[in-house]
Design an enzyme around this catalytic site. Structure first.
Site, PDB file in Angstrom:
ATOM      1  N   ARG A  69      -9.686  14.979  12.973  1.00  0.00           N
ATOM      2  CA  ARG A  69      -9.432  16.001  11.825  1.00  0.00           C
ATOM      3  C   ARG A  69     -10.255  16.548  11.547  1.00  0.00           C
ATOM      4  O   ARG A  69     -12.246  16.023  11.419  1.00  0.00           O
ATOM      5  CB  ARG A  69      -8.819  14.924  10.675  1.00  0.00           C
ATOM      6  CG  ARG A  69      -7.542  14.675  10.604  1.00  0.00           C
ATOM      7  CD  ARG A  69      -7.042  14.136   9.199  1.00  0.00           C
ATOM      8  NE  ARG A  69      -7.376  12.634   9.486  1.00  0.00           N
ATOM      9  CZ  ARG A  69      -7.171  11.915   8.317  1.00  0.00           C
ATOM     10  NH1 ARG A  69      -7.335  11.896   7.447  1.00  0.00           N
ATOM     11  NH2 ARG A  69      -6.751   9.947   8.827  1.00  0.00           N
ATOM     12  N   ARG A  77       0.832  -1.372  -0.009  1.00  0.00           N
ATOM     13  CA  ARG A  77       0.293   0.292  -0.072  1.00  0.00           C
ATOM     14  C   ARG A  77       0.816   0.949   0.222  1.00  0.00           C
ATOM     15  O   ARG A  77       1.360   1.398   0.794  1.00  0.00           O
ATOM     16  CB  ARG A  77      -1.162   0.282   1.328  1.00  0.00           C
ATOM     17  CG  ARG A  77      -1.885   1.022   1.372  1.00  0.00           C
ATOM     18  CD  ARG A  77      -2.799   1.127   2.392  1.00  0.00           C
ATOM     19  NE  ARG A  77      -3.238   2.489   2.414  1.00  0.00           N
ATOM     20  CZ  ARG A  77      -4.127   3.331   3.571  1.00  0.00           C
ATOM     21  NH1 ARG A  77      -3.564   3.377   4.929  1.00  0.00           N
ATOM     22  NH2 ARG A  77      -4.809   4.550   3.310  1.00  0.00           N
ATOM     23  N   HIS A 104      -8.119   6.993   0.092  1.00  0.00           N
ATOM     24  CA  HIS A 104      -8.781   6.073  -0.148  1.00  0.00           C
ATOM     25  C   HIS A 104      -9.590   5.009  -0.870  1.00  0.00           C
ATOM     26  O   HIS A 104     -10.542   4.465  -1.059  1.00  0.00           O
ATOM     27  CB  HIS A 104     -10.390   6.636   1.179  1.00  0.00           C
ATOM     28  CG  HIS A 104      -9.907   6.423   2.533  1.00  0.00           C
ATOM     29  ND1 HIS A 104     -10.714   7.586   3.037  1.00  0.00           N
ATOM     30  CD2 HIS A 104      -9.329   6.259   3.378  1.00  0.00           C
ATOM     31  CE1 HIS A 104     -10.601   7.780   4.392  1.00  0.00           C
ATOM     32  NE2 HIS A 104      -9.415   6.519   4.526  1.00  0.00           N
ATOM     33  N   GLU A 160      -9.011  -4.085   1.697  1.00  0.00           N
ATOM     34  CA  GLU A 160      -8.565  -3.105   0.679  1.00  0.00           C
ATOM     35  C   GLU A 160      -7.200  -3.772   0.628  1.00  0.00           C
ATOM     36  O   GLU A 160      -6.547  -3.879  -0.004  1.00  0.00           O
ATOM     37  CB  GLU A 160      -7.774  -2.188   1.861  1.00  0.00           C
ATOM     38  CG  GLU A 160      -9.109  -0.306   1.269  1.00  0.00           C
ATOM     39  CD  GLU A 160      -8.801   0.600   2.772  1.00  0.00           C
ATOM     40  OE1 GLU A 160      -7.897   1.491   2.533  1.00  0.00           O
ATOM     41  OE2 GLU A 160      -8.733   0.432   3.880  1.00  0.00           O
TER      42      GLU A 160
END
Ligand code: AMP
Length: 582
Positions: free
Chosen positions: A212, A62, A151, A358
């Site tokens: 965030r 990744r 993402h 993922e």
């Protein structure tokens, strides 16, 4: 093929061994305290010790930031490592850790293909209007400022799973994917491509997240930077905002929901701000795509929080979204059973909860690269034709524009068998301008379609999506003026997706199939050019030919002849060769 998937962060290394064919995880784990007590090389050593019984066909890494260069999974070599290194300023926390993992793993497993799978790749082809911030382009270029999006692996994966569940081709759907975890982002997936996403140059923009802030007035950043200094502002917005900052309770929504239940006002407000922001993006992205077929919720919050899903999806009936309360309450998803449909049977828009995976997506992509299916066979050159703006009409439109029972007159045959340029022409009218003398093509079709270039689109003052021919649902409106009448089409105006027509025998020779996307190198003009994202269209009825529009031909300085209204004009001396499959 067994694939070792490595997700190397600054303080931990997560890994999985995935059977790429079935998608099952055969082993998984997490090595902690990396950086402080042990190096990435030590951690990779531990991963290999823990997975010692497996033989790997590929290692999938990744990588958070691939900049503008990487639009798909890519086999890692020294050049790719240098390019990932060049993206470090864009992801200063993530890319160095990803690179440390790549270097250590390549050293430990030198004979296995290593493949980088980028979080940004799915978004690389977003339209310029979506990825451009309204600042001076010179400043933007100098500092790499544009929307990259993140993402991507998750958004692409859940959109594909949703399409399979709905038994539709993703290329026929407009889907909004909401990845709601500790990090959160929304994505508008139109006909299989990301056309908008809420995270921007950095993963700070967009939705409310665990810690965030997501969207805020850029003036706030300046104000805080002046008051607190840059580092404290970074800390405030990245680590002390979002659900944690609003609630004062940390970033786990479960705790916040419990406190809200007990009457805590800050917890309630945090939930409301989070849900409101998500709903706002759903409306915006439905508008961006000109319609909506499905909403997909994923990530820790999207997959598990019944209450948050309910709050986000309320009052969206005007879009065709109707949530079945019982189905929402009972929805349980897992890797083994990844989809729950929580819509009412009569809902026009399907709302799905999908378990993201993922690692599986990274394994699939890494295995595909390793298996070398990107190599297309070398066959002969492909003739190119430039498609000028043109119109396809249906029977009713023909009657209205040229008179009842009127027929098209063949003016010139086109290269595709049975197709011809008609003598008939129309004026097309948009809110800003009009273009006269636009050629109609025959024969008549089942529905009307008007194909223009980006230059025409600007002149007309409309926002035409880039679409495959025939996919006009939710495209732009346009008015046609003919000798006998005026027809206002609510949809039908598109910029055509560049494509190659070929027969099954051609497809066999090139080693491609219908629906593939290829890169095509155009040579023979003064400015050779490689076109990406060229769709392959295969039918017995076709003749081998690549079609591009006038803007695309101009970019390669291909001579399209003097007569601007000619359609599908063959270009002498210019041919294309297939490079590789996406
Ligand atoms: P992720 O980053 O995708 O692993 O998502 C992690 C977040 O999902 C956690 O911080 C929680 O806020 C949220 N989450 C997980 N399970 C639940 C649940 N049952 N209800 C509400 N939120 C949840």
């Amino acid at each position: 093929m067994h694939v070792l998937v490595i997700n190397c962060g600054s303080s931990s290394v997560k890994y999985q061994v995935v059977d790429a064919a079935g998608g099952d995880a055969l082993a998984e784990g997490k090595i902690e305290r990396v950086g402080a007590e042990k190096s990435h090389a030590d951690a990779i050593g531990e991963v290999l010790a823990a997975t010692a019984g497996h033989t790997f066909g590929a290692v999938g890494h990744r990588v958070v930031h691939g900049g503008e260069r990487f639009h798909d999974a890519t086999r890692i070599d020294e050049d790719v490592i240098a390019a990932i290194e060049a993206c470090v300023p864009l992801a200063p926390l993530h890319n160095p850790a990803n690179l440390a993992g790549i270097r250590a793993a390549r050293e430990a497993l030198p004979d296995v293909p290593h493949v980088a799978v980028f979080d940004t790749a799915f978004h690389v082809r977003m339209p310029r209007r979506a990825k451009t911030y309204a600042i001076d382009p010179a400043v933007a270029d100098a500092h790499g400022i544009r929307r990259y999006g993140f993402h991507g692996t998750s958004h692409e994966y859940v959109a594909q799973v949703a399409a399979r569940f709905l038994e539709h081709d993703l290329a026929d759907l407009r889907v909004i994917t909401l990845h709601l975890g500790n990090g959160a982002s929304a994505c508008a997936v139109e006909m299989g491509s990301s056309v908008e996403t809420s995270m921007g140059m950095t993963p700070l923009e967009g939705l409310v997240m665990g810690t965030r802030s997501g969207d805020l007035d850029p003036g706030v950043v300046l104000h805080l930077a002046r008051a607190l200094g840059v580092d404290a502002t970074d800390d405030a917005l990245n680590r002390a905002s979002g659900l944690a900052g609003l609630s004062g309770l940390g970033n786990d929504l479960r705790d916040i929901q419990d406190r809200a239940e007990a009457g805590d006002d800050r917890a309630r407000l945090a939930i409301n701000v989070f849900a409101h922001r998500c709903r706002k993006y759903v409306g915006a992205y439905a508008a961006v795509m000109g319609g909506l077929d499905a909403i997909v919720l994923t990530g820790g919050i999207g997959e598990n929080s019944v209450e948050m899903r309910r709050r986000i999806l309320q009052r969206l009936e005007f879009l065709g979204v109707r949530v079945d309360e019982d189905a929402n309450r009972d929805a349980k998803v897992s890797h083994a059973s990844p989809v729950a449909d929580i819509s009412e049977a009569r809902a026009r828009v399907r709302t799905l909860v999908v378990a993201t995976n993922e690692e599986r997506m990274i394994a699939t992509k890494a295995a595909a690269v390793a298996a070398g299916i990107k190599q297309v066979k070398a066959a002969g050159p492909i003739p190119i034709a430039v498609s000028a703006r043109h119109i396809h009409l249906d029977r009713a439109a023909m009657d209205l524009l040229f008179g009842d029972g009127s027929e098209l007159t063949e003016y010139k045959p086109l290269s595709q068998p049975g197709q011809y340029a008609a003598a008939e022409k129309l004026t097309i009218v948009g809110p800003r301008g009009r273009i006269e003398g636009v050629r109609v093509l025959g024969p008549l079709r089942r529905s009307c379609q008007v194909e223009v270039s980006r230059t025409d689109e600007f002149k007309l003052g409309v926002d035409a999506p880039v679409r495959h021919s025939g996919k006009t649902e939710g495209s732009a409106p346009i008015t046609l003026e003919g000798p006998k009448g005026t027809l206002h089409l609510k949809e039908g105006l598109i910029c055509a997706w560049r494509h190659i027509h070929m027969t099954p025998a051609d497809a066999e020779a090139y080693g491609v199939k219908d629906g593939d996307f290829v890169e095509v190198e155009v040579t023979g003009g003064p400015r050779d050019l490689t076109f990406g994202d060229v769709a392959v269209r295969v039918s017995e009825k076709y003749a081998l030919e690549m079609h591009i529009d006038t803007d695309e031909a101009n970019a390669a300085e291909l001579d399209r002849g003097a007569a601007g209204d000619l359609v599908y004009e063959d270009i002498v001396g210019s041919t294309a060769s297939l490079q590789r499959k996406r």
